[in-house]
Design a protein around this motif. Structure first.
Motif, PDB file in Angstrom:
ATOM      1  N   ASN A 126       0.441  -0.953   0.071  1.00  7.70           N
ATOM      2  CA  ASN A 126       0.090  -0.179   0.131  1.00  7.70           C
ATOM      3  C   ASN A 126       0.583   1.676   0.190  1.00  7.70           C
ATOM      4  OD1 ASN A 126      -2.701  -1.701   0.209  1.00  7.70           O
ATOM      5  ND2 ASN A 126      -2.325  -1.526   2.843  1.00  7.70           N
ATOM      6  N   THR A 127       1.063   2.193  -1.295  1.00  9.86           N
ATOM      7  CA  THR A 127       1.809   2.969  -0.924  1.00  9.86           C
ATOM      8  C   THR A 127       0.874   4.541  -1.305  1.00  9.86           C
ATOM      9  OG1 THR A 127       3.140   1.935  -2.955  1.00  9.86           O
ATOM     10  CG2 THR A 127       2.763   4.485  -2.996  1.00  9.86           C
ATOM     11  N   ALA A 128      -0.208   4.827  -1.689  1.00  8.24           N
ATOM     12  CA  ALA A 128      -1.011   6.280  -1.283  1.00  8.24           C
ATOM     13  C   ALA A 128      -2.403   6.611  -1.538  1.00  8.24           C
ATOM     14  CB  ALA A 128      -0.404   6.932  -3.206  1.00  8.24           C
ATOM     15  N   ILE A 129      -2.887   7.244  -1.844  1.00 11.14           N
ATOM     16  CA  ILE A 129      -4.774   7.229  -1.923  1.00 11.14           C
ATOM     17  C   ILE A 129      -4.994   8.782  -2.268  1.00 11.14           C
ATOM     18  CG2 ILE A 129      -4.624   6.327   0.269  1.00 11.14           C
ATOM     19  CD1 ILE A 129      -5.599   9.083   1.480  1.00 11.14           C
ATOM     20  N   TYR A 130      -6.295   8.340  -2.926  1.00 16.25           N
ATOM     21  CA  TYR A 130      -6.166   9.635  -4.133  1.00 16.25           C
ATOM     22  C   TYR A 130      -7.309  10.711  -3.006  1.00 16.25           C
ATOM     23  CZ  TYR A 130      -8.272  13.255  -7.652  1.00 16.25           C
ATOM     24  OH  TYR A 130      -8.429  14.277  -8.021  1.00 16.25           O
ATOM     25  N   SER A 131      -6.746  11.528  -2.293  1.00 19.34           N
ATOM     26  CA  SER A 131      -7.730  12.228  -1.396  1.00 19.34           C
ATOM     27  C   SER A 131      -7.968  13.899  -1.577  1.00 19.34           C
ATOM     28  CB  SER A 131      -7.334  12.259  -0.264  1.00 19.34           C
ATOM     29  OG  SER A 131      -8.440  12.726   1.096  1.00 19.34           O
ATOM     30  N   GLN A 132      -8.908  14.874  -1.706  1.00 19.17           N
ATOM     31  CA  GLN A 132      -8.673  16.114  -0.861  1.00 19.17           C
ATOM     32  C   GLN A 132      -8.204  16.573  -0.145  1.00 19.17           C
ATOM     33  OE1 GLN A 132     -12.000  17.237  -3.680  1.00 19.17           O
ATOM     34  NE2 GLN A 132     -10.842  17.103  -5.760  1.00 19.17           N
ATOM     35  N   GLY A 133      -9.084  15.781   1.163  1.00 16.95           N
ATOM     36  CA  GLY A 133      -8.954  16.111   2.810  1.00 16.95           C
ATOM     37  C   GLY A 133      -7.966  15.202   3.337  1.00 16.95           C
ATOM     38  N   GLY A 134      -7.189  14.422   2.892  1.00 13.22           N
ATOM     39  CA  GLY A 134      -5.926  13.757   3.199  1.00 13.22           C
ATOM     40  C   GLY A 134      -6.913  12.443   4.139  1.00 13.22           C
ATOM     41  N   GLY A 135      -7.995  11.985   3.788  1.00 13.88           N
ATOM     42  CA  GLY A 135      -8.490  10.724   4.294  1.00 13.88           C
ATOM     43  C   GLY A 135      -9.046   9.821   3.191  1.00 13.88           C
ATOM     44  N   ASN A 136      -9.368   9.298   3.335  1.00 19.01           N
ATOM     45  CA  ASN A 136      -9.879   7.775   2.510  1.00 19.01           C
ATOM     46  C   ASN A 136     -11.150   7.822   1.451  1.00 19.01           C
ATOM     47  OD1 ASN A 136      -9.656   4.811   0.674  1.00 19.01           O
ATOM     48  ND2 ASN A 136     -11.892   5.013   1.904  1.00 19.01           N
ATOM     49  N   ILE A 137     -11.303   8.252   0.496  1.00 20.15           N
ATOM     50  CA  ILE A 137     -12.427   8.798  -0.275  1.00 20.15           C
ATOM     51  C   ILE A 137     -12.454   6.868  -0.828  1.00 20.15           C
ATOM     52  CG2 ILE A 137     -12.570  10.564  -0.175  1.00 20.15           C
ATOM     53  CD1 ILE A 137     -11.640  10.711  -3.131  1.00 20.15           C
ATOM     54  N   GLY A 138     -12.032   5.947  -0.570  1.00 18.91           N
ATOM     55  CA  GLY A 138     -12.140   4.567  -1.882  1.00 18.91           C
ATOM     56  C   GLY A 138     -10.825   4.340  -3.498  1.00 18.91           C
ATOM     57  N   ILE A 139      -9.856   4.942  -3.010  1.00 23.08           N
ATOM     58  CA  ILE A 139      -9.192   5.271  -4.078  1.00 23.08           C
ATOM     59  C   ILE A 139      -7.931   5.364  -3.351  1.00 23.08           C
ATOM     60  CG2 ILE A 139      -8.333   6.556  -6.687  1.00 23.08           C
ATOM     61  CD1 ILE A 139     -11.000   7.835  -6.778  1.00 23.08           C
ATOM     62  N   GLY A 140      -7.350   4.352  -3.677  1.00 22.45           N
ATOM     63  CA  GLY A 140      -5.938   3.753  -3.256  1.00 22.45           C
ATOM     64  C   GLY A 140      -5.538   3.072  -4.046  1.00 22.45           C
ATOM     65  N   PHE A 141      -3.783   3.083  -3.288  1.00 21.04           N
ATOM     66  CA  PHE A 141      -2.904   2.878  -4.624  1.00 21.04           C
ATOM     67  C   PHE A 141      -1.806   1.587  -4.216  1.00 21.04           C
ATOM     68  CE2 PHE A 141      -4.335   6.732  -6.413  1.00 21.04           C
ATOM     69  CZ  PHE A 141      -5.090   6.378  -7.531  1.00 21.04           C
ATOM     70  N   SER A 142      -1.732   0.998  -4.588  1.00 21.58           N
ATOM     71  CA  SER A 142      -0.540  -0.110  -4.174  1.00 21.58           C
ATOM     72  C   SER A 142       0.324  -1.296  -5.028  1.00 21.58           C
ATOM     73  CB  SER A 142      -1.257  -1.538  -3.555  1.00 21.58           C
ATOM     74  OG  SER A 142      -1.784  -1.424  -2.442  1.00 21.58           O
ATOM     75  N   VAL A 143       2.267  -0.635  -4.742  1.00 25.06           N
ATOM     76  CA  VAL A 143       2.954  -1.818  -5.456  1.00 25.06           C
ATOM     77  C   VAL A 143       2.652  -2.950  -5.639  1.00 25.06           C
ATOM     78  CG1 VAL A 143       5.061  -1.399  -6.043  1.00 25.06           C
ATOM     79  CG2 VAL A 143       4.477   0.804  -5.376  1.00 25.06           C
ATOM     80  N   PRO A 144       2.354  -3.383  -7.051  1.00 27.15           N
ATOM     81  CA  PRO A 144       2.418  -4.899  -7.287  1.00 27.15           C
ATOM     82  C   PRO A 144       3.181  -5.790  -6.539  1.00 27.15           C
ATOM     83  CG  PRO A 144       1.565  -3.916  -8.904  1.00 27.15           C
ATOM     84  CD  PRO A 144       2.477  -2.828  -8.590  1.00 27.15           C
ATOM     85  N   SER A 145       3.111  -6.640  -6.113  1.00 28.23           N
ATOM     86  CA  SER A 145       3.852  -7.551  -5.171  1.00 28.23           C
ATOM     87  C   SER A 145       5.288  -7.654  -6.248  1.00 28.23           C
ATOM     88  CB  SER A 145       3.523  -8.743  -4.943  1.00 28.23           C
ATOM     89  OG  SER A 145       2.602  -9.635  -5.880  1.00 28.23           O
ATOM     90  N   ASN A 146       4.967  -8.134  -7.663  1.00 27.37           N
ATOM     91  CA  ASN A 146       6.082  -8.770  -8.500  1.00 27.37           C
ATOM     92  C   ASN A 146       6.825  -7.604  -8.347  1.00 27.37           C
ATOM     93  OD1 ASN A 146       4.065 -11.364  -8.619  1.00 27.37           O
ATOM     94  ND2 ASN A 146       4.332 -10.672 -10.874  1.00 27.37           N
ATOM     95  N   LEU A 147       6.438  -6.007  -8.411  1.00 27.45           N
ATOM     96  CA  LEU A 147       7.744  -5.193  -9.083  1.00 27.45           C
ATOM     97  C   LEU A 147       8.056  -4.686  -7.750  1.00 27.45           C
ATOM     98  CD1 LEU A 147       8.684  -2.763 -10.047  1.00 27.45           C
ATOM     99  CD2 LEU A 147       6.613  -1.654  -9.526  1.00 27.45           C
ATOM    100  N   ALA A 148       7.378  -5.339  -6.293  1.00 21.63           N
ATOM    101  CA  ALA A 148       7.915  -4.790  -5.307  1.00 21.63           C
ATOM    102  C   ALA A 148       8.603  -6.033  -4.700  1.00 21.63           C
ATOM    103  CB  ALA A 148       7.333  -4.882  -4.099  1.00 21.63           C
ATOM    104  N   ARG A 149       9.388  -7.163  -5.068  1.00 19.29           N
ATOM    105  CA  ARG A 149       9.595  -8.510  -5.240  1.00 19.29           C
ATOM    106  C   ARG A 149      10.944  -7.943  -5.497  1.00 19.29           C
ATOM    107  NH1 ARG A 149       6.399 -12.200  -6.364  1.00 19.29           N
ATOM    108  NH2 ARG A 149       7.946 -12.910  -8.493  1.00 19.29           N
ATOM    109  N   ALA A 150      10.586  -7.889  -6.970  1.00 21.21           N
ATOM    110  CA  ALA A 150      11.788  -7.871  -8.209  1.00 21.21           C
ATOM    111  C   ALA A 150      13.095  -6.386  -7.239  1.00 21.21           C
ATOM    112  CB  ALA A 150      11.638  -7.354  -9.555  1.00 21.21           C
ATOM    113  N   ILE A 151      12.051  -5.701  -6.650  1.00 23.25           N
ATOM    114  CA  ILE A 151      13.090  -4.079  -6.687  1.00 23.25           C
ATOM    115  C   ILE A 151      13.883  -4.698  -4.780  1.00 23.25           C
ATOM    116  CG2 ILE A 151      12.953  -1.906  -5.873  1.00 23.25           C
ATOM    117  CD1 ILE A 151      12.931  -2.122  -8.430  1.00 23.25           C
ATOM    118  N   ALA A 152      13.173  -5.782  -4.299  1.00 27.34           N
ATOM    119  CA  ALA A 152      13.767  -5.897  -2.867  1.00 27.34           C
ATOM    120  C   ALA A 152      14.509  -6.752  -3.362  1.00 27.34           C
ATOM    121  CB  ALA A 152      13.168  -6.764  -2.201  1.00 27.34           C
ATOM    122  N   THR A 153      14.427  -7.477  -4.460  1.00 27.96           N
ATOM    123  CA  THR A 153      15.219  -8.597  -4.633  1.00 27.96           C
ATOM    124  C   THR A 153      16.928  -8.396  -5.029  1.00 27.96           C
ATOM    125  OG1 THR A 153      14.110 -10.276  -5.035  1.00 27.96           O
ATOM    126  CG2 THR A 153      16.314 -10.791  -6.114  1.00 27.96           C
TER     127      THR A 153
END
Length: 454
Positions: free
Chosen positions: A235-262
């Motif tokens: 979990n990385t970011a949210i789309y929000s105008q007020g700083g809280g959740n409005i149901g649009i969040g973004f996550s780095v896919p696990s395949n990308l995270a694993r490749a970078i971590a490796t």
């Protein structure tokens, strides 16, 4: 003067009332049925940690605590006994991915507002144990960082294949939002391959999983899991105008995270291959002009003279639709695939040249490789440069460029945000959203130039 404790008196009165006679209520003492999701989350949550980045600072009696939250003051070291210990700057989350202490989190979680890595990082497990974490490496362009703590037999979260995630799949976001403690929220995958958000600054590599599972500040670096308790995203970011959740969040896919971590575990940093072209997403106008069979791909808006793509036979205006057999739907996917390639690697590129299908394999160079021609900087439109012995010489600045009032042709950029300006790719990798600090050689003297990019 005696002041009665009204809450205590009320509690006593209520106890006496309840004991006076049995209440006319039916009580079912059977436990709630244990669902598969409940059992799954019981295994997942111990692998999620809270991450507290800090900076080394001496605390004085003159420090103003008025702007701090109670949690800030709780984590602040004793001012007399531990003056040289970290002052906590914020909080995020992380995921334990190996039993011997490897933890994946976000780059921005372990980075201070200055853009520098935190001098100290504290990790807290769900069982309240705390460890000082070592930063193995961090990559701003994918917003992934890898930590290690000195511990054994830790609970872990296994990786899922994020390429198999589909829109509509049920997912759970686990982390420490707003410092309230470990929290689990539920939702679905709303979309895939989201890019162009510039999370973490400009020129980033993005292909996010979008979810409506509530993600809030503090969730950054935590896990997005599937119903089997596997890691599908960070979990990385949210789309929000007020700083809280409005149901649009973004996550780095696990395949990308694993490749970078490796690669961070192996090298401590990410050294990407240099393709040598500036691209843009194909739209209907481009598809019609280029005689494409579909509105898809990445058009090479400009090819660096003498660069890898140029040497392979790619021309400005060509459209790339696949790399190593993977379809390229737009500029974001094109850049993301290349971001996982290394210098010296040969990538099989397919696409179209003037309406005809072509294939030209490209041998990627090191991102610090110089090329003979000049090149426009993607994130600073209208600014063109070429590599010279000292750094990057400015060859053109258009009147409409964000850099028009700051730079002039013939000036040489020596460093950007503390990084040497050795090539266009390395230069673009150092660009940040917000304030950027340049060291520039102008008329024989070194000067500092500040440029803010939105």
């Amino acid at each position: 003067m005696f002041r009665p404790n009204y809450l205590s008196l009320l509690a006593v009165a209520l106890v006496g009332f309840v004991r006076a006679e049995d209440p006319p209520f039916t009580i079912d003492t059977n436990p709630l049925p244990v669902s598969a999701e409940t059992e799954m989350l019981a295994k997942v949550t111990p692998a999620i940690v809270s991450v507290f980045p800090g900076r080394l600072a001496k605390v004085t009696e003159k420090d103003d605590d008025s702007a701090e939250s109670p949690m800030d003051r709780y984590f602040r070291p004793d001012e007399e006994k531990e003056k040289d210990k970290p002052v906590i700057q914020g909080v995020g989350s992380g995921v334990i991915v190996s039993a011997d202490g490897l933890i994946i989190t976000n780059h921005h979680v372990v980075t201070l507002e200055t853009g520098n890595a935190a001098d100290s990082i504290t990790v807290e497990l769900t069982d309240k144990r705390r460890f000082t974490a070592k930063l193995i490496g961090s990559d701003r362009l994918t917003d992934i960082a890898l930590l290690r703590v000195d511990a054994k037999d830790l609970p872990i979260l296994p990786f899922a294949d994020s390429a198999k995630v589909r829109v509509g799949d049920a997912v759970f976001a686990v982390g420490n939002p707003f410092r309230v403690g470990l929290t689990v929220t539920r939702g679905i995958v709303s979309a895939l391959d989201r890019s162009g958000l510039n999370v973490g600054g400009t020129n980033t590599f993005e292909g996010f999983i979008q979810t409506d599972a509530p993600i809030n500040p503090g969730n950054s670096g935590g896990a997005l899991t599937d119903t089997l308790g596997r890691l599908v995203g960070i979990n990385t970011a949210i789309y929000s105008q007020g700083g809280g959740n409005i149901g649009i969040g973004f996550s780095v896919p696990s395949n990308l995270a694993r490749a970078i971590a490796t690669r961070l575990l192996r090298d401590g940093k990410i050294n990407r291959g240099f393709f040598g072209a500036r691209s843009e997403s194909v739209d209907q106008d481009i598809a019609t002009k280029a005689k494409l069979p579909a509105i898809s791909g990445a058009q090479l808006a400009e090819v660096v003279e003498g660069g890898p793509a140029d040497k392979a036979g790619w021309k400005s205006g060509d459209v790339i639709t696949s790399i190593n057999g993977q379809p390229v739907s737009d500029r974001g996917v094109f850049r993301l695939i290349l971001s996982l390639s290394s210098p010296g690697e040969v990538v099989a590129c397919g696409g179209f040249h003037e309406g005809a299908a072509v294939e030209h394999p490209v041998t990627l160079a090191d991102e610090n490789t110089t090329a003979s021609g000049d090149f426009e900087i993607t994130e600073i439109p209208g600014l063109r440069m070429k590599s010279v012995e000292q750094g990057l010489e400015i060859t053109e600045v258009t009147k409409t460029s964000p850099a028009a009032r700051k730079f002039k042709p013939a000036q040489i950029i020596l460093t950007l945000n503390g990084e040497k300006a050795t090539s266009a790719p390395a230069f673009e990798s150092a660009i940040r959203k917000g304030v950027n600090t340049f060291t520039v050689l102008a008329d024989g003297s070194e000067i500092t130039v500040i440029l803010r990019l939105e």
